[in-house]
Write an enzyme that holds these catalytic residues in place. Structure first.
Site, PDB file in Angstrom:
ATOM      1  N   LYS A   1       0.873  -1.308  -0.058  1.00  5.42           N
ATOM      2  CA  LYS A   1      -0.005   0.002   0.144  1.00  5.42           C
ATOM      3  C   LYS A   1       0.787   1.257  -0.155  1.00  5.42           C
ATOM      4  O   LYS A   1       0.707   2.263  -0.670  1.00  5.42           O
ATOM      5  CB  LYS A   1      -0.881   0.124   1.301  1.00  5.42           C
ATOM      6  CG  LYS A   1      -2.023  -1.025   1.202  1.00  5.42           C
ATOM      7  CD  LYS A   1      -2.823  -1.190   2.457  1.00  5.42           C
ATOM      8  CE  LYS A   1      -4.068  -2.363   2.372  1.00  5.42           C
ATOM      9  NZ  LYS A   1      -4.639  -2.491   3.719  1.00  5.42           N
TER      10      LYS A   1
ATOM     11  N   GLN B   1      -4.339  -1.365   9.783  1.00  3.14           N
ATOM     12  CA  GLN B   1      -4.133  -2.849   9.294  1.00  3.14           C
ATOM     13  C   GLN B   1      -4.805  -3.688  10.025  1.00  3.14           C
ATOM     14  O   GLN B   1      -4.520  -3.796  11.367  1.00  3.14           O
ATOM     15  CB  GLN B   1      -2.699  -3.165   8.674  1.00  3.14           C
ATOM     16  CG  GLN B   1      -2.822  -4.494   7.942  1.00  3.14           C
ATOM     17  CD  GLN B   1      -3.486  -4.243   6.695  1.00  3.14           C
ATOM     18  OE1 GLN B   1      -3.619  -3.368   5.936  1.00  3.14           O
ATOM     19  NE2 GLN B   1      -3.912  -5.432   6.122  1.00  3.14           N
TER      20      GLN B   1
ATOM     21  N   ASP C   1     -10.664   3.611   4.824  1.00  2.00           N
ATOM     22  CA  ASP C   1     -11.191   1.979   4.578  1.00  2.00           C
ATOM     23  C   ASP C   1     -12.653   2.171   4.630  1.00  2.00           C
ATOM     24  O   ASP C   1     -13.149   1.183   3.964  1.00  2.00           O
ATOM     25  CB  ASP C   1     -10.756   1.139   5.868  1.00  2.00           C
ATOM     26  CG  ASP C   1      -9.681   0.436   5.379  1.00  2.00           C
ATOM     27  OD1 ASP C   1      -9.221  -0.002   4.267  1.00  2.00           O
ATOM     28  OD2 ASP C   1      -8.717   0.145   6.270  1.00  2.00           O
TER      29      ASP C   1
HETATM   30  N1  GUN Z   1      -6.821  -6.435   6.195  1.00  2.91           N
HETATM   31  C1  GUN Z   1      -7.364  -7.307   5.258  1.00  2.91           C
HETATM   32  N2  GUN Z   1      -8.032  -6.430   4.435  1.00  2.91           N
HETATM   33  C2  GUN Z   1      -7.974  -5.040   4.953  1.00  2.91           C
HETATM   34  C3  GUN Z   1      -8.453  -3.828   4.407  1.00  2.91           C
HETATM   35  O1  GUN Z   1      -8.788  -3.841   3.515  1.00  2.91           O
HETATM   36  N3  GUN Z   1      -8.218  -2.807   5.414  1.00  2.91           N
HETATM   37  C4  GUN Z   1      -7.418  -3.004   6.461  1.00  2.91           C
HETATM   38  N4  GUN Z   1      -7.242  -1.916   7.322  1.00  2.91           N
HETATM   39  N5  GUN Z   1      -6.939  -4.087   7.017  1.00  2.91           N
HETATM   40  C5  GUN Z   1      -7.256  -5.324   6.055  1.00  2.91           C
END
Ligand code: GUN
Length: 285
Positions: A54, A98, A121
């Protein structure tokens, strides 16, 4: 006839190019750089890879990313204190915590602590509610990735039968709402583990979207000839990364299909960048 392969990797590259131009314009006009704060608690190897990717994506389009790494034994209070600090920080536009979090931390209060205006998110209940009402600040990344994949491949949703397999809070549930919304105008069926005669329901789909996390779950007999099949699954198996759809077999009947990897995944990542720029635009206007 072989199906159209819906190439998410290439499309993500195209969208990143567009975003880089938009970010550069923003930086020039506002004299500030869109900034994402990424919070990683502990050292789950998969989470470390996701966050690294990311941040690499951010760099490609000119978005700044700040990594906040906390030890695995971090308390709920310590994490909430960091989120509070990031909420207050005018130089931070987006906050991403995360998941999953270590077991001593409850996820819900953490997600609710993130300012809805910085919730890139779109997991905060206020943002979920806004999505349901059709006035979102942000679209959740994976569902929006699916919508964008359909839109940019000129696959219409209006009046189409969309069947979604999987009712998760992150994918199936929000996606069902987004596709039923005015503008997308699909007729949506949301299936789950208690759906009776799932193959018969799935065969009604003009667009079949699968997000249940079971390797090769969807077989050719569950797909209407010519249907579009979108595979959101990413399963680690002995044979490597595979989706929720038996790609080889379903390719014999589908009109269009996403590969795994290289389908929805790259678009999910791009949507985080889209949301971070949107957050910066809102907060700096
Ligand atoms: N862990 C797995 N998928 C995601 C996501 O889309 N956002 C976040 N913050 N953590 C994740």
């Amino acid at each position: 006839m072989p199906p159209t392969i819906l190439d998410g990797k290439q499309l993500a590259k195209t969208i990143r190019k567009e975003l880089a131009v938009e970010v550069a314009d923003f930086v020039k006009n506002k004299n500030c750089t869109p900034t994402l704060a990424a919070v990683l608690v502990g050292s789950d190897p998969a989470s470390e890879v996701y966050v690294r990717n990311k941040r690499r994506d951010c760099e490609k389009v000119g978005i700044q990313s700040n990594l906040h790494e906390l030890p695995a034994e971090t308390t709920q209070e310590e994490l909430l204190a960091l989120i509070d600090q990031l909420n207050q920080d005018a130089d931070v536009h987006g906050i991403l915590v995360q998941l999953p979090l270590p077991s001593q931390i409850s996820t819900e209060p953490v997600l609710e602590a993130i300012s809805p205006a910085k919730d890139v998110d779109a997991f905060h209940p206020e943002n979920v509610g806004r999505l349901v009402q059709g006035r979102p600040l942000f679209h959740p990344c994976t569902p929006q990735g699916v919508v964008e994949l359909l839109r940019r491949n000129a696959i219409p949703t209006s009046g189409q039968n969309v069947v979604i397999i999987g009712r998760s809070d992150i994918v199936g549930k929000p996606l069902s709402i987004m596709l039923a919304q005015k503008g997308a105008d699909a007729t949506v069926t949301l299936c789950h583990s208690r759906t009776s005669d799932l193959p018969a329901v799935a065969r009604q789909a003009d667009i079949l979207i699968v997000a249940i996390g079971r390797a090769n779950f969807v077989t050719a007999d569950m797909v209407k000839p010519g249907a579009t099949v979108i595979d959101v699954g990413i399963n680690r198996t002995e044979a490597g990364l595979v989706g929720d759809v038996d790609f080889e077999a379903v390719s014999e009947v589908a009109g269009a299909i996403t590969p795994v990897p290289g389908g929805v995944g790259p678009l999910t990542r791009v949507m985080l960048l889209v949301n971070t720029l949107a957050a910066a635009r809102r907060l700096e206007s």
